[in-house]
Design a protein around this motif. Structure first.
Motif, PDB file in Angstrom:
ATOM      1  N   ALA A  29      31.869 170.007  35.015  1.00  9.19           N
ATOM      2  CA  ALA A  29      33.148 170.482  35.549  1.00  9.19           C
ATOM      3  C   ALA A  29      33.735 169.472  36.535  1.00  9.19           C
ATOM      4  CB  ALA A  29      32.943 171.832  36.222  1.00  9.19           C
ATOM      5  N   SER A  30      35.040 169.371  36.539  1.00 12.44           N
ATOM      6  CA  SER A  30      35.723 168.421  37.425  1.00 12.44           C
ATOM      7  C   SER A  30      35.804 168.973  38.840  1.00 12.44           C
ATOM      8  CB  SER A  30      37.126 168.149  36.904  1.00 12.44           C
ATOM      9  OG  SER A  30      37.915 169.332  37.009  1.00 12.44           O
ATOM     10  N   GLU A  31      36.234 168.125  39.775  1.00 13.44           N
ATOM     11  CA  GLU A  31      36.453 168.568  41.159  1.00 13.44           C
ATOM     12  C   GLU A  31      37.429 169.739  41.202  1.00 13.44           C
ATOM     13  OE1 GLU A  31      37.796 165.361  43.555  1.00 13.44           O
ATOM     14  OE2 GLU A  31      35.987 164.153  43.261  1.00 13.44           O
ATOM     15  N   ASN A  32      38.528 169.621  40.451  1.00 13.66           N
ATOM     16  CA  ASN A  32      39.528 170.686  40.456  1.00 13.66           C
ATOM     17  C   ASN A  32      38.962 171.993  39.909  1.00 13.66           C
ATOM     18  OD1 ASN A  32      41.563 169.129  41.551  1.00 13.66           O
ATOM     19  ND2 ASN A  32      42.362 168.465  39.575  1.00 13.66           N
ATOM     20  N   GLU A  33      38.195 171.892  38.816  1.00 11.24           N
ATOM     21  CA  GLU A  33      37.617 173.103  38.212  1.00 11.24           C
ATOM     22  C   GLU A  33      36.619 173.763  39.145  1.00 11.24           C
ATOM     23  OE1 GLU A  33      37.894 171.683  33.518  1.00 11.24           O
ATOM     24  OE2 GLU A  33      36.165 171.117  34.747  1.00 11.24           O
ATOM     25  N   LEU A  34      35.799 172.964  39.799  1.00  7.38           N
ATOM     26  CA  LEU A  34      34.808 173.519  40.724  1.00  7.38           C
ATOM     27  C   LEU A  34      35.486 174.092  41.963  1.00  7.38           C
ATOM     28  CD1 LEU A  34      32.077 170.741  40.454  1.00  7.38           C
ATOM     29  CD2 LEU A  34      31.884 173.106  39.644  1.00  7.38           C
ATOM     30  N   ALA A  35      36.519 173.409  42.455  1.00  9.21           N
ATOM     31  CA  ALA A  35      37.240 173.900  43.634  1.00  9.21           C
ATOM     32  C   ALA A  35      37.864 175.260  43.347  1.00  9.21           C
ATOM     33  CB  ALA A  35      38.308 172.887  44.042  1.00  9.21           C
ATOM     34  N   GLU A  36      38.436 175.404  42.154  1.00 11.97           N
ATOM     35  CA  GLU A  36      39.053 176.681  41.786  1.00 11.97           C
ATOM     36  C   GLU A  36      37.994 177.762  41.578  1.00 11.97           C
ATOM     37  OE1 GLU A  36      41.950 178.544  38.292  1.00 11.97           O
ATOM     38  OE2 GLU A  36      41.637 176.383  38.452  1.00 11.97           O
ATOM     39  N   GLN A  37      36.898 177.405  40.905  1.00  8.90           N
ATOM     40  CA  GLN A  37      35.849 178.385  40.610  1.00  8.90           C
ATOM     41  C   GLN A  37      35.199 178.925  41.874  1.00  8.90           C
ATOM     42  OE1 GLN A  37      32.912 176.975  37.822  1.00  8.90           O
ATOM     43  NE2 GLN A  37      31.495 178.645  38.236  1.00  8.90           N
ATOM     44  N   PHE A  38      34.984 178.053  42.863  1.00 15.14           N
ATOM     45  CA  PHE A  38      34.276 178.463  44.087  1.00 15.14           C
ATOM     46  C   PHE A  38      35.220 178.707  45.269  1.00 15.14           C
ATOM     47  CE2 PHE A  38      30.907 176.651  41.552  1.00 15.14           C
ATOM     48  CZ  PHE A  38      29.789 177.413  41.876  1.00 15.14           C
ATOM     49  N   SER A  39      36.522 178.616  45.009  1.00 15.13           N
ATOM     50  CA  SER A  39      37.536 178.859  46.055  1.00 15.13           C
ATOM     51  C   SER A  39      37.305 177.967  47.269  1.00 15.13           C
ATOM     52  CB  SER A  39      37.524 180.334  46.480  1.00 15.13           C
ATOM     53  OG  SER A  39      37.811 181.164  45.380  1.00 15.13           O
ATOM     54  N   VAL A  40      37.176 176.669  46.988  1.00 14.90           N
ATOM     55  CA  VAL A  40      36.965 175.693  48.054  1.00 14.90           C
ATOM     56  C   VAL A  40      37.959 174.553  47.879  1.00 14.90           C
ATOM     57  CG1 VAL A  40      34.507 176.238  48.284  1.00 14.90           C
ATOM     58  CG2 VAL A  40      35.233 174.434  46.704  1.00 14.90           C
ATOM     59  N   SER A  41      37.965 173.643  48.849  1.00 16.14           N
ATOM     60  CA  SER A  41      38.825 172.477  48.749  1.00 16.14           C
ATOM     61  C   SER A  41      38.226 171.454  47.786  1.00 16.14           C
ATOM     62  CB  SER A  41      38.981 171.822  50.128  1.00 16.14           C
ATOM     63  OG  SER A  41      37.747 171.296  50.567  1.00 16.14           O
ATOM     64  N   ARG A  42      39.067 170.550  47.316  1.00 18.21           N
ATOM     65  CA  ARG A  42      38.566 169.479  46.446  1.00 18.21           C
ATOM     66  C   ARG A  42      37.555 168.619  47.190  1.00 18.21           C
ATOM     67  NH1 ARG A  42      42.790 165.866  43.337  1.00 18.21           N
ATOM     68  NH2 ARG A  42      40.788 164.897  42.806  1.00 18.21           N
ATOM     69  N   MET A  43      37.724 168.471  48.504  1.00 15.12           N
ATOM     70  CA  MET A  43      36.801 167.672  49.304  1.00 15.12           C
ATOM     71  C   MET A  43      35.388 168.261  49.271  1.00 15.12           C
ATOM     72  SD  MET A  43      37.128 166.508  53.298  1.00 15.12           S
ATOM     73  CE  MET A  43      38.698 165.730  52.926  1.00 15.12           C
ATOM     74  N   THR A  44      35.307 169.594  49.329  1.00 18.50           N
ATOM     75  CA  THR A  44      33.998 170.254  49.272  1.00 18.50           C
ATOM     76  C   THR A  44      33.357 170.052  47.910  1.00 18.50           C
ATOM     77  OG1 THR A  44      34.662 171.922  50.886  1.00 18.50           O
ATOM     78  CG2 THR A  44      32.801 172.470  49.460  1.00 18.50           C
ATOM     79  N   ALA A  45      34.156 170.203  46.850  1.00 16.94           N
ATOM     80  CA  ALA A  45      33.644 169.986  45.496  1.00 16.94           C
ATOM     81  C   ALA A  45      33.225 168.532  45.308  1.00 16.94           C
ATOM     82  CB  ALA A  45      34.700 170.364  44.464  1.00 16.94           C
ATOM     83  N   ARG A  46      34.020 167.621  45.880  1.00 14.39           N
ATOM     84  CA  ARG A  46      33.699 166.196  45.760  1.00 14.39           C
ATOM     85  C   ARG A  46      32.376 165.880  46.462  1.00 14.39           C
ATOM     86  NH1 ARG A  46      38.000 164.011  48.130  1.00 14.39           N
ATOM     87  NH2 ARG A  46      39.165 164.132  46.171  1.00 14.39           N
ATOM     88  N   ARG A  47      32.132 166.519  47.613  1.00 11.94           N
ATOM     89  CA  ARG A  47      30.871 166.285  48.327  1.00 11.94           C
ATOM     90  C   ARG A  47      29.674 166.691  47.471  1.00 11.94           C
ATOM     91  NH1 ARG A  47      28.859 168.769  54.216  1.00 11.94           N
ATOM     92  NH2 ARG A  47      26.736 167.945  54.070  1.00 11.94           N
ATOM     93  N   ALA A  48      29.775 167.844  46.802  1.00 16.74           N
ATOM     94  CA  ALA A  48      28.673 168.310  45.952  1.00 16.74           C
ATOM     95  C   ALA A  48      28.414 167.323  44.821  1.00 16.74           C
ATOM     96  CB  ALA A  48      28.993 169.687  45.394  1.00 16.74           C
TER      97      ALA A  48
END
Length: 235
Positions: A29-48
């Motif tokens: 999953a992309s940063e955008n997809e993960l950010a939307e799925q977990f209701s977080v910012s793209r920065m948080t998804a990018r860190r993971a």
């Protein structure tokens, strides 16, 4: 205490890989997809994604996306790290089997490597490190007793030599060489290699402020292990 969102995302991705839903080299999953799925910012998804990439679990290619990395275990050539920590960061279980713990007279090459007199007493350990029950590395280490007198009394099923030596003789310098070798019958047995295959050997010397602490051979199956690193150059 609630787990941070980036850590939840990491566990989610590791779970998908372990279950086989996301196979080796498949796109995740992309940063955008993960950010939307977990209701977080793209920065948080990018860190993971970045932390899993640094751990060798994922690989990222600009313009193409993020993919499940090769299932070979990976160690960073540019760092001296604790193998137990590396394995745990990949979401795997580390186990250590001590095969040999002994004191011995230093033969000439070992004496030179450790900077001690030939035939003086040195410590030797041979440990097998496993990831999820699979042997991935044989660690043969020679230690100068002057810097770690309690070395042979340690429980290496609970603490790695790296952890212990960093505590009693903090690392100040390290040098290593890497080469491909064919394993001896004993190494093949320890690594559960039933077919002849090349191994990756790292020869490493480590220093504390007072001298050479250890001289180590790290041997891993070429089919199960790799070395990597990342360099950033200033412009």
């Amino acid at each position: 205490m609630a787990q941070p969102k980036f850590a939840q995302i990491k566990q989610y991705i590791i779970g998908k890989i372990k279950s086989g839903e996301w196979a080796e080299n498949s796109r995740v999953a992309s940063e955008n997809e993960l950010a939307e799925q977990f209701s977080v910012s793209r920065m948080t998804a990018r860190r993971a994604l970045s932390e899993l990439t640094d751990a060798g679990i994922l690989s990222r290619t600009q313009g193409l996306g993020t993919f499940v990395a090769s299932f070979k275990s990976q160690s960073n050539l540019l760092e001296i790290r604790n193998i137990a920590d590396e394995i745990k960061e990949r979401g795997s279980e580390h186990k250590c089997i001590p095969e040999i713990l002994e004191s011995m007279p230093a033969i000439a090459p070992i004496a030179i490597a450790l900077g001690v007199e030939q035939d003086s007493l040195v410590y030797r350990s041979v440990l097998v490190h496993l990831e999820n029950g699979t042997p991935i590395q044989v660690e043969e280490r020679f230690v100068n007793p002057a810097f770690a007198p309690g070395y042979l009394q340690q429980n290496f099923e609970q603490v790695t030599p790296h952890e212990y030596l960093c505590e009693v003789a903090p690392l100040t310098e390290a040098r290593h060489t890497v080469e491909a070798i064919m394993p001896s019958p004993q190494i093949s047995q320890w690594l559960s290699l039933f077919n002849e295959e090349p191994c990756l050997q790292v020869i490493r010397r480590t220093w504390s402020s007072n001298g050479v602490v250890s001289f180590t051979r790290l041997i891993s199956p070429g089919s199960k292990y790799r070395l990597g690193g990342h360099l950033t150059f200033k412009r």
